[in-house]
Design an enzyme around this catalytic site. Structure first.
Site, short mmCIF file in Angstrom:
data_model
loop_
_atom_site.label_atom_id
_atom_site.label_comp_id
_atom_site.label_asym_id
_atom_site.label_seq_id
_atom_site.Cartn_x
_atom_site.Cartn_y
_atom_site.Cartn_z
N LYS A 31 41.75 -2.10 11.78
CA LYS A 31 42.34 -3.56 11.84
C LYS A 31 41.02 -4.53 12.69
CE LYS A 31 45.09 -5.94 14.80
NZ LYS A 31 44.42 -7.37 14.63
N GLY A 41 39.77 -2.98 23.37
CA GLY A 41 40.29 -4.28 23.48
C GLY A 41 40.79 -4.34 25.07
N SER A 42 41.98 -5.26 25.31
CA SER A 42 42.36 -5.47 26.71
C SER A 42 43.00 -4.11 27.46
CB SER A 42 43.16 -6.57 26.80
OG SER A 42 44.75 -6.14 25.77
N THR A 43 42.76 -3.88 28.84
CA THR A 43 43.30 -2.76 29.49
C THR A 43 45.12 -2.90 29.12
OG1 THR A 43 41.48 -2.71 30.89
CG2 THR A 43 43.92 -1.93 31.64
N GLY A 58 45.57 -1.41 25.76
CA GLY A 58 45.23 -0.06 25.93
C GLY A 58 46.40 0.95 26.57
N GLU A 112 38.48 1.83 24.84
CA GLU A 112 37.21 1.30 25.39
C GLU A 112 38.06 -0.28 25.68
OE1 GLU A 112 34.19 2.19 25.69
OE2 GLU A 112 34.03 3.76 24.25
N CYS A 124 32.91 -7.05 27.44
CA CYS A 124 33.59 -6.32 28.24
C CYS A 124 32.63 -5.83 29.49
CB CYS A 124 34.00 -5.11 27.78
SG CYS A 124 32.78 -4.12 26.46
N GLU A 179 39.40 -9.60 35.05
CA GLU A 179 38.54 -9.91 34.14
C GLU A 179 38.77 -11.49 33.54
OE1 GLU A 179 38.82 -7.83 30.30
OE2 GLU A 179 36.65 -7.60 30.41
#
Ligand code: NAP
Ligand code: MG
Length: 484
Positions: free
Chosen positions: A189, A241-243, A246, A263, A297, A394
């Protein structure tokens, strides 16, 4: 490769023409080798963030569509791909790599108009790296037993892959190429704001005659990613993607047999010592934070400059920021393109506001911004406290936070004092200092006297809240194999 170097012959170059680019008016889902509509009939527009104009219509997948894609991937795995010889798998990947090269100009323009990044970056960095990834992993397909000598290796089955919008096609390549080389099939996706290049990749995959179902691409919003993650037929999750997301993924697959690599975000320290070549370091600072509008990132979003050279570095940095051109991403002279979406621009602006409230001092390079589209001037905060949120969290935009240090021990402590651990940069004349420091930095990648350099041969990935597992290189193969 310095992403911010302008070649003299580019100065009068006209903006890249889009006349020869044929984006379809609408893209279906790519399931079992065919473009198909969604079972729910929902669609959404993909826009050009530099003009706010509609580019095309993208299909919103339903949970049923994801189910069909996973079934197609599972059948292709059992009936075809697991029986395809490693050398033949490599041949398909080589073919895809060559087709990407053939269509590289078109892909670069699409990446720029759908995502907002400068054409110089999509043309000279993203697309060549996309092809390089497919070539690199094509080469590994029939040599896996040499990568893991005296071990028994098995593909995992169906890989569910969810990717972000900052390097749309490159992230697709990082995911698909090693998965296929190792004998897995894929349901991928792309991010909702940047699906077009993934759909052109689907056309390329069709053109390559890869057996139907080996790669399936389902578009849509976050819920589509969630449906992939939660599908019982998926054997491995690869997420970039984002933490925040994740962590959700990790929670939702806990207790299942699904393998997972994540990641996630970063807040890298770019460290400049007094003995560094200063002009080169300033280029590295600029490249570190303003490359791809800071939507990176591993961006060097925290600058640590040794106290004795603070004034000199800041003066040169501000001067250099003033020379950066923000604007039309299709113009070959543009350094900083459009922010990827209105949502991301709002987030960045609220971070800038927060930085001011926290007491940091803001400097932004001037210059006119286009009337339409989403833009952010290159920004730098000085007088930043270690505990402030702009030094810890971030921003994912062209915003740099500057701090100073006196000793090596102090800067290592400060650099490591963040929840993230993805990357870092060190600028110094002393090789021994670099080796000494890299061993003590909790960062997956450490660049020495350079920044944001990528190569398919090098593993990439983080520590702590930046995720786990490695992509790229030999390490990237292990993420798609059962090795015993
Ligand atoms: P994001 O919101 O986490 O989205 C990433 C992808 O996940 C998108 O395709 C998104 O779909 C999808 N998604 C959203 N919610 C989901 C859920 N609950 N379950 C499964 N999938 C879901 O991140 P982003 O804003 O697109 O990207 C920026 C972040 O990615 C930054 O934090 C950056 O550091 C990180 N990043 C990391 C790396 C790395 O290699 N470490 C590389 C690039 C980016 P939608 O697009 O439709 O929301
Ligand atoms: Mg778009």
């Amino acid at each position: 490769m310095n992403n911010f170097q302008t070649s003299p012959w580019q100065l009068d170059a006209a903006p890249e023409s889009t006349d020869h680019i044929k984006i379809k008016d609408a893209y279906g889902l790519f399931i079992n080798g065919e473009f198909v509509p969604s079972s729910g009939g929902e669609t959404f527009d993909s826009i050009n963030p530099a003009t706010e104009q509609r580019l095309t219509t993208i299909t919103e997948s339903t949970v049923d569509d994801v189910d069909k894609a996973v079934i197609a991937a599972s059948n292709a795995y059992k009936k075809v791909w697991s029986k395809t010889s490693p050398a033949a798998r490599g041949k398909y990947l080589f073919r895809i790599a060559r087709l990407i090269q053939e269509r590289s100009k078109e892909l670069a323009v699409v990446e720029t108009i759908d995502g907002g990044k400068p054409i110089r970056e999509s043309r000279d960095v993203d697309i060549p790296l996309v092809a390089a990834h497919f070539f690199y992993y094509a080469g590994w397909a029939d040599k896996l037993s040499y990568a893991f000598p005296n071990r028994s290796i098995q593909p995992l089955g169906v890989a569910g892959q969810v990717i972000p919008w900052n390097f749309p096609l490159l992230m697709a390549a990082w995911k698909i190429a090693p998965a296929l080389a190792c004998g897995n099939t894929v349901v991928l996706k792309p991010a909702e704001t940047t699906s077009v290049s993934a759909m052109i990749l689907a056309e390329i995959i069709q053109q390559s005659e890869l057996p139907p179902g080996v790669v399936n691409i389902v578009t849509g919003h976050g819920a589509v990613g969630e449906a992939i993650v939660n599908h019982p037929g998926v054997d491995k999750i690869a997420f970039t993607g984002s933490t925040v997301v994740g962590k959700e993924i990790r929670t939702s697959i806990a207790g299942s047999k699904k393998r997972c690599t994540l990641e996630l975000g970063g807040k890298a320290a770019n460290i400049v010592f007094a003995d560094a070549p200063i002009d080169q370091a300033v280029e590295g600072i600029v490249n570190g934070i303003y490359f791809n509008q800071g939507h990176v990132c591993c961006a060097g979003s925290r600058l640590f400059v040794q106290e004795s050279i603070r004034e000199e570095v800041l003066k040169k940095l501000k001067h250099r920021m003033g020379t950066l051109r923000v604007g039309d991403p299709l113009d070959k002279n543009t350094d900083i393109g459009a922010i990827n979406s209105k949502r991301q621009l709002d987030r960045i602006e609220s971070w800038i506001e927060l930085g001011r409230e926290e007491g940091a001092e803001l400097y932004q390079a001037g210059g006119e911004l286009p009337d339409r589209g989403y833009w952010c001037r290159p920004s730098v905060f000085t007088e930043v406290a270690q505990s402030s949120r702009i030094a810890q969290e971030e921003i994912f935009g062209p915003v740099l936070a500057v701090q100073t240090f006196r000793t090596v021990a102090e800067v290592i402590k400060k650099a490591n004092n963040t929840p993230y651990g993805l990357s870092a940069g060190i600028w110094t004349d002393k090789g021994s200092k670099i080796f000494n420091m890299t061993a003590q930095m909790r960062a997956g990648v450490v660049w020495a006297n350079s920044y944001n350099q990528f190569d398919p041969v090098s593993p990439f990935g983080g520590y702590k809240e930046s995720g786990f597992g490695r992509e790229g290189g030999l390490h990237g193969l292990a993420a798609y194999l059962d090795v015993s």
